[in-house]
Scaffold this active site. Structure first.
Site, PDB file in Angstrom:
ATOM      1  N   ASP A 154       7.053  -9.701 -12.031  1.00 31.98           N
ATOM      2  CA  ASP A 154       8.494  -9.560 -11.857  1.00 31.98           C
ATOM      3  C   ASP A 154       8.892 -10.564 -10.769  1.00 31.98           C
ATOM      4  O   ASP A 154       8.206 -10.677  -9.753  1.00 31.98           O
ATOM      5  CB  ASP A 154       8.833  -8.132 -11.426  1.00 31.98           C
ATOM      6  CG  ASP A 154      10.329  -7.935 -11.285  1.00 31.98           C
ATOM      7  OD1 ASP A 154      11.046  -8.241 -12.243  1.00 31.98           O
ATOM      8  OD2 ASP A 154      10.764  -7.487 -10.210  1.00 31.98           O
TER       9      ASP A 154
ATOM     10  N   CYS B 152     -28.200  14.902  -9.616  1.00 32.89           N
ATOM     11  CA  CYS B 152     -28.143  16.226  -8.987  1.00 32.89           C
ATOM     12  C   CYS B 152     -26.701  16.711  -8.890  1.00 32.89           C
ATOM     13  O   CYS B 152     -26.424  17.900  -9.042  1.00 32.89           O
ATOM     14  CB  CYS B 152     -28.749  16.172  -7.584  1.00 32.89           C
ATOM     15  SG  CYS B 152     -30.436  15.567  -7.561  1.00 32.89           S
TER      16      CYS B 152
ATOM     17  N   CYS C 138     -28.829  12.489  -5.361  1.00 33.21           N
ATOM     18  CA  CYS C 138     -28.599  11.501  -6.420  1.00 33.21           C
ATOM     19  C   CYS C 138     -27.441  11.956  -7.295  1.00 33.21           C
ATOM     20  O   CYS C 138     -27.035  13.121  -7.256  1.00 33.21           O
ATOM     21  CB  CYS C 138     -29.850  11.302  -7.269  1.00 33.21           C
ATOM     22  SG  CYS C 138     -30.351  12.784  -8.169  1.00 33.21           S
TER      23      CYS C 138
ATOM     24  N   CYS D 291     -26.546  16.559  -8.730  1.00 33.71           N
ATOM     25  CA  CYS D 291     -26.485  17.744  -7.870  1.00 33.71           C
ATOM     26  C   CYS D 291     -25.033  18.168  -7.668  1.00 33.71           C
ATOM     27  O   CYS D 291     -24.725  19.358  -7.617  1.00 33.71           O
ATOM     28  CB  CYS D 291     -27.112  17.442  -6.514  1.00 33.71           C
ATOM     29  SG  CYS D 291     -28.784  16.816  -6.634  1.00 33.71           S
TER      30      CYS D 291
END
Length: 804
Positions: free
Chosen positions: A492, A25, A22, A103
């Site tokens: 431009d 972590c 996750c 993690c």
């Protein structure tokens, strides 16, 4: 660059990290790496599963820093060192095993603490780490041991490491069967099933029943408890800390069955979260596999297959019909149609002939091509795209910064709330300790911030990867978010709304004494000697119509600054120039009627040039920069998306500018602007509208691009400048990709907001169940797991946004 910055840059090393479950972590890993001795800094890229380490740290140190989730750390594959610069001590490693951003952060922190590592930076999106300093793969893997991370070298700058790794190819990632990868989870689930069977047959208090549930908790929750207990000792609170306390508490009050369910469902949630992140990363991994690893090269009269790492600039590559092109280069022989969809997103093959550029990863469809290599494999366009996209995935978007900051305070607050729920009712209101301790444990579980933490990384990685595959290079989550909030876009004109290639649109002979072909031959002979940008259009027209001019002798050629040119042919002086020039010459047939005809051409967006002598007008020729076929539709789509202010900026005269602006449908036109004027106008627009995008070629309008909120460059595939300087590059020189980029950006913002709202909302609803005492561990873990799964699936929808 100051000395401290230089040191960090020199000692940056990148590692791949495996095992992140996750985002939280990953952040924890980054924090751990930063605390390592010898590490000055570290940055995890959760999306790429990588970490940049600034300083000295070994793989062992890094894996030790990631031991809480058994992370595996591996240095990135070594790449060719052409010229050592201030970044020569930066080592890049691919990291396998990141399970979450937290993690990754912990791993980064561990790497930074390694002796010899000055700094480190994890790129979670790309699963890489940059390490600044000296660290072995073993030390890095040790720093990621908390999550069993695997670290694989990708780019090693340290000479001592380089000598060992130079000839080492990046190892292939092993495909681990599902049942082996999740064997503990499957075994623990089986034990739960037997536990409930025993519960049904022998009863809840039976020893066999209890032992089956306990075994399931120990086996299924081993990695969870390993990290959770370490966190408790360090007073480091994250989602695994919450879960560990909840399971321990449930076990203490005898809720073995529910404790085992919490462990298993949390493990399933982490596995699904990791799967979702891997799916998001796959969009970039697929880019890596586009270009072949070998190419047929002609050397010393022989044609041999050579690995791309061993191909040098100047080698001649042979590409047969139906084969993919392995390297960037210039065609020296052959004609073909090349499918460039992998680089530019163009669905239609592009005709290629001698002197045309081809790119690695594109498909040669028809003819045999001989290509002279112009870039090393690490410098090819596809390599730069992959590198920049991985870097972009590692940049923390504003939404990610908010979530990270929120999660930092959220977890401790949840623990305090859980403690109050468990203690206050029994102490002050005569509630049952068993009931309210159970409710407190359920609050811990429902408070797990998995869904909150994962939503932004998956969304950003999915969106950037999808955009890259469709020919839009977005160089960071911050630009992805800002594009969605754009209120006005400045264009431009030349090379953006127009093709940037002038063509002859009109040619009229006004004197019966001269033939059309003869007059155009005179015009071409004079323009051949001119340096004016529009001369190329006349030369091209002459070539198309087979008009010869080499036998036309021109004497006394002169450029008349700001007005035109003149030259003597066979004793007659001819002039080509603006109406102003012929007014000054007092040519007798320069009438008001003729002047009005010239103005009609100018009002059509064309540049009108008159050809004649000092006595008479012989003809008029008009040149225009063709408007792109897609420009009008692009402006219309942008207006439909709610971007009402579309402004064309150009140095052209007002008549030409208004003609082109009216044709494409922009809401405002600014003409006769110098580069500094464009810059000033962008600043004025920002003051008026806030978020403003500027789109140009990335070269002559660079100051205006830099001053805008989001700078977008055209034609990124052909120009390194556009790729490197712009915030967003349209790789195929295709303006029609712009509405897609805006839609993708807005959808990303909407999905992130919806995910955060849903994740917080589902937790609030679950927490409200505490009041009547209805919140159970089952409901708590299912609400958390359900929120995480739905958030991840919703984010992955960004991979399917189509380029309409």
């Amino acid at each position: 660059m100051d000395s401290s910055t230089k040191t960090l840059t020199e000692d940056k090393q990148v590692y791949r990290v495996e095992g992140f479950s996750c985002a939280n972590c990953a952040g924890k890993f980054e924090k751990n790496v930063k605390e390592l001795s010898g590490v000055h800094d570290a940055k995890v890229n959760f999306g790429a599963s990588k970490i940049d380490v600034f300083g000295s740290a070994t793989v062992e140190d890094l894996e030790k820093a990631g031991a809480f989730e058994n992370l595996k750390v591996a240095p990135e594959k070594a790449r060719r060192r052409v010229e050592p610069v201030v970044t020569e001590d930066k080592n890049v490693y691919r990291v396998e095993g990141f399970s979450c951003a937290n993690c990754a952060g912990k791993f980064e922190k561990n790497v930074k603490q390694l002796a010899g590592v000055q700094d480190a930076k994890v790129n979670f999106g790309a699963s890489k780490i940059d390490v600044y300093g000296n660290a072995s793969v073993e030390e890095l893997e040790k720093a990621g041991a908390f999550e069993n991370l695997k670290v694989i070298p990708e780019k090693l700058a340290n000479p001592s490491i380089q000598a060992v790794k130079e000839d080492t190819k990046a190892p292939k990632e092993e495909k681990i069967p599902f049942y082996k990868k999740h064997s503990t989870l499957l075994f623990a689930t089986l034990l739960i099933a037997f536990g409930y069977l025993s519960h049904f047959v022998n009863g809840e208090d039976n020893l066999v029943t209890s032992m089956l549930f306990v075994s399931s908790i120990v086996i299924g929750g081993y990695s969870l408890f390993k990290v959770g207990f370490q966190n408790l000792i360090r007073f480091d609170f994250d989602m695994k800390t919450l879960m560990t306390v909840a399971v321990i508490g449930a076990a203490i009050i005898g809720e073995w069955a529910e404790a085992s369910i919490v462990v298993i469902l949390f493990a399933i949630s982490e596995a699904l979260e990791r799967f979702s992140m891997d799916r998001a990363r796959q969009s970039i991994r697929s880019l890596m596999d586009i270009a072949p690893k070998e190419a047929l090269v002609r050397r010393n009269g022989q044609e041999i297959m050579i690995h791309v790492d061993d191909i040098a600039v100047g080698d001649i590559m042979i590409v047969k019909p139906g084969e993919k092109i392995a390297m960037d280069g210039i065609i020296i022989n052959g004609v073909s149609a090349v499918n460039q969809a992998a680089i530019t997103g163009e669905s239609v093959p592009v005709a290629k002939t001698v002197d045309d550029e081809v790119f690695a990863g594109t498909l040669n469809e028809e003819g045999l091509l001989e290509v002279k290599i112009t870039k090393y494999v690490e410098d090819t366009t596809i390599s730069k795209i992959i590198h920049l996209v991985e870097e972009a995935q590692g940049e923390r978007a504003p939404a990610q910064a908010f979530v990270d900051k929120f999660a930092k305070y959220y977890t401790p607050i949840i623990m305090v709330i859980a403690a109050l729920v468990a203690v206050v009712p029994p102490l002050f209101f005569g509630g049952s300790w068993d009931t309210w301790v159970y409710q407190g444990l359920a609050v811990l579980v429902v408070g797990c911030p998995c869904a909150l933490v994962i939503t932004t990384p998956i969304s950003i990685v999915s969106a950037i990867g999808n955009a890259a595959k469709k020919g839009v290079l977005i160089k960071g989550g911050v630009y992805l978010e800002e594009l969605g909030a754009i209120k006005a876009i400045a264009f431009d004109k030349t090379g953006t709304l127009t093709k940037g290639v002038p063509v002859v649109t009109d040619f009229k002979v006004l004197n019966d004494q001269v033939e059309e072909k003869e007059l155009f031959s005179i015009i071409t002979a004079l323009e051949y000697r001119s340096q004016h940008p529009l001369a190329s259009a006349i030369m091209k027209k002459a070539e198309q119509d087979n008009i010869t001019y080499s036998d036309v002798r021109v004497k006394d050629f002169t450029s008349i600054t700001g007005r035109g040119i003149q030259g003597n042919i066979d004793g007659t002086t001819y002039y080509i120039g603006s109406p102003r020039l012929f007014k000054e010459l007092n040519v007798s047939d320069f009438s008001l009627e003729f002047e009005n005809k010239v103005k009609v051409l100018q009002n059509q967006g064309k540049t009108a040039m008159i050809i004649g002598t000092d006595q008479t007008i012989l003809g008029v020729i008009a040149v225009a920069d063709e408007v792109r076929e897609t420009s009008k539709n692009v402006i219309l789509k942008l207006h439909q998306l709610g971007i009402k202010q579309t402004i064309m900026l150009t140095g052209d005269n007002q008549g030409t500018a208004e003609a082109i602006g009216a044709h494409v449908g922009v809401s405002d036109i600014q003409s006769e602007l110098l580069p500094q004027d464009k810059l000033d106008y962008i600043k004025k627009m920002k003051a008026e509208h806030g978020n403003v995008a500027m789109i140009g070629d990335g070269v002559n309008d660079a100051p205006a691009l830099a001053a805008s909120t989001v700078g977008i460059a055209m034609g990124g595939a052909g120009t390194d400048t556009a790729i490197e300087t712009a915030d967003i590059a349209l790789m195929g020189d295709d303006l029609s990709k712009l509405p897609f980029a805006v839609r993708l950006s807005r959808k990303t913002l909407n999905i992130i907001k919806a995910n955060i709202t849903f994740a917080i909302g589902i937790k609030i609803i679950a927490l409200l169940l505490v009041i009547p005492g209805w919140l159970t561990l089952w409901i708590a873990i299912l609400s958390d797991m359900g929120a995480t799964i739905l958030v991840a699936l919703n984010s992955l929808r960004l991979m399917r946004v189509k380029d309409k």
